[in-house]
Design a protein around this motif. Structure first.
Motif, PDB file in Angstrom:
ATOM      1  N   LYS A  70      -5.675  76.008  81.608  1.00  0.00           N
ATOM      2  CA  LYS A  70      -6.071  76.864  82.988  1.00  0.00           C
ATOM      3  C   LYS A  70      -7.552  76.190  83.507  1.00  0.00           C
ATOM      4  O   LYS A  70      -7.722  76.042  84.787  1.00  0.00           O
ATOM      5  CB  LYS A  70      -6.581  78.123  82.805  1.00  0.00           C
ATOM      6  CG  LYS A  70      -5.164  79.196  82.600  1.00  0.00           C
ATOM      7  CD  LYS A  70      -5.552  80.491  82.343  1.00  0.00           C
ATOM      8  CE  LYS A  70      -4.166  81.364  82.059  1.00  0.00           C
ATOM      9  NZ  LYS A  70      -4.119  82.648  81.396  1.00  0.00           N
ATOM     10  N   SER A  71      -8.577  75.831  82.642  1.00  0.00           N
ATOM     11  CA  SER A  71      -9.713  75.339  83.094  1.00  0.00           C
ATOM     12  C   SER A  71      -9.489  73.919  83.359  1.00  0.00           C
ATOM     13  O   SER A  71     -10.370  73.074  83.871  1.00  0.00           O
ATOM     14  CB  SER A  71     -10.818  75.266  82.040  1.00  0.00           C
ATOM     15  OG  SER A  71     -10.338  74.577  80.836  1.00  0.00           O
ATOM     16  N   TYR A 123      -0.255  70.423  89.835  1.00  0.00           N
ATOM     17  CA  TYR A 123       0.263  71.202  88.629  1.00  0.00           C
ATOM     18  C   TYR A 123       1.684  71.565  89.116  1.00  0.00           C
ATOM     19  O   TYR A 123       1.847  72.241  90.008  1.00  0.00           O
ATOM     20  CB  TYR A 123      -0.786  72.342  88.769  1.00  0.00           C
ATOM     21  CG  TYR A 123      -0.478  73.381  87.461  1.00  0.00           C
ATOM     22  CD1 TYR A 123      -0.122  72.843  86.252  1.00  0.00           C
ATOM     23  CD2 TYR A 123      -0.653  74.684  87.507  1.00  0.00           C
ATOM     24  CE1 TYR A 123       0.055  73.721  85.044  1.00  0.00           C
ATOM     25  CE2 TYR A 123      -0.401  75.721  86.584  1.00  0.00           C
ATOM     26  CZ  TYR A 123      -0.084  75.079  85.150  1.00  0.00           C
ATOM     27  OH  TYR A 123       0.157  75.918  84.276  1.00  0.00           O
ATOM     28  N   ALA A 167      -3.903  77.697  76.527  1.00  0.00           N
ATOM     29  CA  ALA A 167      -4.468  78.539  77.310  1.00  0.00           C
ATOM     30  C   ALA A 167      -5.880  77.589  77.879  1.00  0.00           C
ATOM     31  O   ALA A 167      -6.235  77.943  78.886  1.00  0.00           O
ATOM     32  CB  ALA A 167      -5.136  79.642  76.462  1.00  0.00           C
ATOM     33  N   GLU A 205       2.672  71.699  79.777  1.00  0.00           N
ATOM     34  CA  GLU A 205       2.477  72.051  80.829  1.00  0.00           C
ATOM     35  C   GLU A 205       2.378  70.733  81.522  1.00  0.00           C
ATOM     36  O   GLU A 205       2.196  69.610  80.883  1.00  0.00           O
ATOM     37  CB  GLU A 205       0.819  72.618  80.817  1.00  0.00           C
ATOM     38  CG  GLU A 205       0.516  73.869  80.377  1.00  0.00           C
ATOM     39  CD  GLU A 205       1.371  75.064  81.257  1.00  0.00           C
ATOM     40  OE1 GLU A 205       1.722  74.858  82.346  1.00  0.00           O
ATOM     41  OE2 GLU A 205       1.316  76.077  80.621  1.00  0.00           O
TER      42      GLU A 205
END
Length: 181
Positions: free
Chosen positions: A72-73, A85, A69, A97
């Motif tokens: 995301k930042s 991305y 998670a 990712e």
């Protein structure tokens, strides 16, 4: 094998370049400056991290985070460094990712972000370390990649390397377990 295929493999795979670890170190510094507060560990992986191994001249970087998670930042800061991305790559390698830098077909860097405590992290590092310390298996891997590129062109399916990679990871785990006793 036709001359066209032989030539295309020559254009895909470069001889090992001693600048690759330097390019990794420079990019590592940029990544840490941009998202270092989220990064637990960072490693140079892939064929460019294995001395004497021919490779696509793309620096593969493995970034370990506490939680996926956290990615995301990281997206916007990495985009400012020139990374694209690619969330659709999760389908190819779950629990990772993926970002790439450079134009399509001519990427300079691939960035994979995984949880640092995950088995996926351990697999990437085990595979790299094993090839670094087992030159004969590294050469077998190189031959396998050459054959895959000859057969499929620039983008062979992951399946072309999957069984070999699983075998090497199993050997690496066995060695680690043997030395721990």
């Amino acid at each position: 094998m036709s001359n066209l295929r032989k030539e295309s493999v020559r254009n895909i795979l470069a001889e090992y370049n001693s600048h690759w670890p330097i390019a990794y170190a420079q990019e590592k510094d940029r990544i840490l400056a941009a998202v270092g507060d989220k990064v637990v560990a960072i490693e140079h992986i892939g064929s460019t991290s294995v001395p004497k191994l021919r490779s696509k001249p793309i620096i593969d970087i493995l970034v370990g985070v506490r939680r996926l998670a956290d990615v995301k930042s990281c997206i916007e800061p990495l985009q400012r460094l020139g990374y694209e991305y690619r969330p659709e790559n999760r389908k190819l390698i779950p629990n990772t990712e993926y970002f790439r830098k450079g134009p399509s077909g001519a990427n300079s860097h691939h960035l994979r972000i995984v949880q640092v405590e995950s088995d996926l992290w351990r697999q990437y590092v085990l595979f790299r370390d094993y090839l670094r310390s087992h030159a004969a298996d590294a050469q077998l891997y190189q031959r396998l990649k050459i054959e895959a590129y000859e057969k499929h062109g620039r983008y062979p399916p992951l399946e072309a390397k999957k069984n070999f990679i699983k075998t090497i990871i199993a050997r690496a785990r066995s060695e680690v377990n043997s030395s721990a006793h």
